[in-house]
Scaffold this motif. Sequence first.
Motif, short mmCIF file in Angstrom:
data_model
loop_
_atom_site.label_atom_id
_atom_site.label_comp_id
_atom_site.label_asym_id
_atom_site.label_seq_id
_atom_site.Cartn_x
_atom_site.Cartn_y
_atom_site.Cartn_z
N VAL A 1 13.38 27.70 6.35
CA VAL A 1 13.92 27.00 7.51
C VAL A 1 15.33 27.54 7.76
CG1 VAL A 1 14.57 24.77 8.48
CG2 VAL A 1 12.57 24.95 6.97
N LEU A 2 15.56 27.96 9.00
CA LEU A 2 16.82 28.61 9.37
C LEU A 2 17.67 27.68 10.23
CD1 LEU A 2 18.61 31.16 9.67
CD2 LEU A 2 17.11 31.86 11.55
N THR B 1 11.28 36.42 9.39
CA THR B 1 10.53 35.74 8.34
C THR B 1 10.72 34.22 8.29
OG1 THR B 1 12.27 36.17 6.71
CG2 THR B 1 10.49 37.80 6.88
N CYS B 2 11.58 33.67 9.15
CA CYS B 2 11.75 32.21 9.11
C CYS B 2 10.49 31.53 9.65
CB CYS B 2 12.99 31.76 9.87
SG CYS B 2 12.89 31.89 11.66
N ASP B 3 10.17 30.39 9.08
CA ASP B 3 9.01 29.62 9.51
C ASP B 3 9.40 28.55 10.52
OD1 ASP B 3 6.78 30.64 7.72
OD2 ASP B 3 8.36 30.20 6.27
N GLY B 4 10.67 28.18 10.53
CA GLY B 4 11.17 27.17 11.46
C GLY B 4 12.65 27.34 11.69
N ARG C 1 7.13 28.90 13.66
CA ARG C 1 6.13 28.01 14.25
C ARG C 1 6.73 26.77 14.87
NH1 ARG C 1 4.17 31.64 15.30
NH2 ARG C 1 2.81 32.89 14.04
N VAL C 2 8.05 26.54 14.67
CA VAL C 2 8.67 25.36 15.26
C VAL C 2 10.16 25.60 15.49
CG1 VAL C 2 9.12 24.24 13.04
CG2 VAL C 2 8.88 22.83 15.10
N LEU C 3 10.64 25.10 16.62
CA LEU C 3 12.06 25.07 16.94
C LEU C 3 12.44 23.60 17.09
CD1 LEU C 3 14.83 26.22 17.85
CD2 LEU C 3 13.89 26.25 20.18
N VAL C 4 13.35 23.13 16.26
CA VAL C 4 13.80 21.74 16.32
C VAL C 4 15.21 21.73 16.88
CG1 VAL C 4 14.27 19.64 15.01
CG2 VAL C 4 12.39 21.16 14.31
N LEU C 5 15.39 21.01 17.97
CA LEU C 5 16.69 20.90 18.61
C LEU C 5 17.37 19.60 18.17
CD1 LEU C 5 15.53 21.78 22.22
CD2 LEU C 5 16.61 23.32 20.57
N PRO C 6 18.55 19.69 17.55
CA PRO C 6 19.27 18.48 17.19
C PRO C 6 20.04 17.96 18.41
CG PRO C 6 20.43 20.39 16.36
CD PRO C 6 19.19 20.89 17.05
N ILE D 1 5.02 28.69 19.36
CA ILE D 1 6.12 28.01 18.68
C ILE D 1 6.34 26.65 19.35
CG2 ILE D 1 8.56 28.10 18.06
CD1 ILE D 1 8.35 31.18 18.25
N ALA D 2 6.10 25.59 18.58
CA ALA D 2 6.32 24.24 19.10
C ALA D 2 7.82 23.97 19.22
CB ALA D 2 5.69 23.22 18.15
N VAL D 3 8.19 23.20 20.22
CA VAL D 3 9.58 22.82 20.44
C VAL D 3 9.66 21.30 20.40
CG1 VAL D 3 11.55 22.88 22.01
CG2 VAL D 3 10.01 24.84 21.86
#
Length: 94
Positions: free
Chosen positions: A4-5, A44-47, A66-71, A88-90
């Motif tokens: 996770v990056l 290589t990051c997964d998220g 596979r996922v981008l999480v916005l804080p 890639i889910a957002v």
Amino acid sequence: MPKVLWPQVRWKDDMAPELWGLDGGAEGWFAESLDSVTTDQWRTCDGIIGYGQYSQDIIQDLDNCRVLVLPAVGFNTVDIELWSSLGIAVCNTP
């Protein structure tokens, strides 16, 4: 182990809460800016957990993500259709 990056860390002195959130089930990578993330880390990051606008050069390097999480509250900084077209889910976590 998933990677996770966090490409834009604001508080560099204590990553304990973020690592605790991973609960040992993933490896956390932290960078101060988008420019300080290596090409290998992007590939290589997964998220990704981060805000901001990601360039086409960065997006094209996301081989495993596979996922981008916005804080943040909204999605106005992200082209959701583009990210979705790459599989890639957002999501956000205000």
